[in-house]
Design a protein around this motif. Sequence first.
Motif, PDB file in Angstrom:
ATOM      1  N   UNK A  99       0.825  -1.211   0.000  1.00 23.75           N
ATOM      2  CA  UNK A  99       0.000   0.000   0.000  1.00 23.75           C
ATOM      3  C   UNK A  99       0.858   1.260   0.000  1.00 23.75           C
ATOM      4  N   UNK A 100       2.186   1.099   0.096  1.00 24.64           N
ATOM      5  CA  UNK A 100       3.073   2.258  -0.019  1.00 24.64           C
ATOM      6  C   UNK A 100       3.048   2.878  -1.414  1.00 24.64           C
ATOM      7  N   UNK A 101       2.397   2.218  -2.371  1.00 26.49           N
ATOM      8  CA  UNK A 101       2.292   2.823  -3.703  1.00 26.49           C
ATOM      9  C   UNK A 101       1.395   4.057  -3.678  1.00 26.49           C
ATOM     10  N   UNK A 102       0.585   4.213  -2.616  1.00 27.29           N
ATOM     11  CA  UNK A 102      -0.294   5.371  -2.509  1.00 27.29           C
ATOM     12  C   UNK A 102       0.396   6.508  -1.759  1.00 27.29           C
ATOM     13  N   UNK A 103      -0.099   7.724  -1.970  1.00 29.56           N
ATOM     14  CA  UNK A 103       0.453   8.902  -1.306  1.00 29.56           C
ATOM     15  C   UNK A 103      -0.111   9.041   0.102  1.00 29.56           C
ATOM     16  N   UNK A 104       0.600   9.755   0.957  1.00 33.15           N
ATOM     17  CA  UNK A 104       0.128  10.159   2.275  1.00 33.15           C
ATOM     18  C   UNK A 104       0.324  11.670   2.406  1.00 33.15           C
ATOM     19  N   UNK A 105      -0.553  12.373   3.105  1.00 32.57           N
ATOM     20  CA  UNK A 105      -1.817  11.872   3.610  1.00 32.57           C
ATOM     21  C   UNK A 105      -2.812  11.680   2.478  1.00 32.57           C
ATOM     22  N   UNK A 106      -3.857  10.898   2.754  1.00 33.26           N
ATOM     23  CA  UNK A 106      -4.832  10.602   1.711  1.00 33.26           C
ATOM     24  C   UNK A 106      -5.916  11.673   1.709  1.00 33.26           C
ATOM     25  N   UNK A 107      -6.515  11.883   0.541  1.00 31.07           N
ATOM     26  CA  UNK A 107      -7.570  12.886   0.414  1.00 31.07           C
ATOM     27  C   UNK A 107      -8.940  12.331   0.757  1.00 31.07           C
ATOM     28  N   UNK A 108      -9.112  11.013   0.590  1.00 31.39           N
ATOM     29  CA  UNK A 108     -10.432  10.420   0.781  1.00 31.39           C
ATOM     30  C   UNK A 108     -10.272   8.967   1.215  1.00 31.39           C
ATOM     31  N   UNK A 109     -11.139   8.532   2.132  1.00 26.40           N
ATOM     32  CA  UNK A 109     -11.107   7.142   2.599  1.00 26.40           C
ATOM     33  C   UNK A 109     -12.505   6.537   2.476  1.00 26.40           C
ATOM     34  N   UNK A 110     -12.575   5.202   2.329  1.00 30.34           N
ATOM     35  CA  UNK A 110     -11.457   4.272   2.216  1.00 30.34           C
ATOM     36  C   UNK A 110     -10.811   4.325   0.835  1.00 30.34           C
ATOM     37  N   UNK A 111      -9.541   3.898   0.772  1.00 32.40           N
ATOM     38  CA  UNK A 111      -8.844   3.831  -0.500  1.00 32.40           C
ATOM     39  C   UNK A 111      -9.261   2.558  -1.227  1.00 32.40           C
TER      40      UNK A 111
END
Length: 341
Positions: A99-111
């Motif tokens: 899941x490190x392929x996604x950016x942090x912080x996230x804009x919307x959850x759940x991913x």
Amino acid sequence: MHVLLVGGTGLISTGITRQLDAAGHDVTCYTRGETDARIPESVEFVHGDRTDYEKFEAQMADLDVDAVVDMVCFTPEDAESAIRAFSGHVDRYVFCSTIDVYSRPVARMPLTEETPRHPPTSEYGEGKADAEDRFFAAYADEGFPVTILRPWHTYGEGGQLIHTLGDETSYLDRIRAGKPIVVHGDGTSVWAPCHRDDVARSFVSAVETEGVEGEAYHVTAEEHLTWNEYHRTVATALDAPEPELVHVPTEVLSDLVPERTTGLRDHFQYSTVFDNSKARVALGHEQTIGWEEGVRRTVEWLDDHDRIDSWESDPTPDRLVEAWRDARAHLDTTFDRDRSP
């Protein structure tokens, strides 16, 4: 089937190896050398370095396998070598991404699996994302039978338990001794550990299930905890006193102990929730081992192998607690609450 695990003796892959063997598959592990992991005696080994691409690909040409689970593909170059080695020779190639392929912080959850992946969280995530791109392209161009799984925080027997300051096992002795525990922020960011056996089961399903090629799946926990509850549950699992949680701002911890807070900067400070519904439907992904039970099992293994260090071996938590309390006390005595704005 005859299944090749590239890797096979790490935390998750040990669980995959055991479950594949228990399901009646023939298993071969490709590793650098000998291991002390508890692997069934029926498992065969081939030794080598998968980053020596020419030799690796020659070794793979000599193997007759039906499926591959690749746990140690970290870069696009590794992916390209795997495509050369296995294209046209296997029915299923399961790639362990992150899941490190996604950016942090996230804009919307759940991913979901369709959440934009760039920029990734870390250099590790960047390598995995680039490898995914190579595999997706190979699937589109030539039908390379890749299935991509993205785990999150996976723990279990043979590993440690993470915490704000890393993964030192002295943390567990601190919990048992009732010593203060440093927690980042106010302890309300959300975390979700998943036991390796639950994650491994989904990898085995990805090997056995038809029609999942060319897809990516989240295989993460379903039980989401605040970090406060994370530590309290550890104490409950160890039959320890209610932990004294000392909350210190993330920025302060990052400045004072940068060498101990890489995970905090990249991950722990952010709340993240992943949608596993795609994997639940296609792979039967399910979290069956709760955090409290998983902690007991992991710590029992650590105790049995004499892997838990004394809390006294790591003075950093106490130094941080003392410094933070002194700073707070100084602020209380110097701030003039009665002064008019």
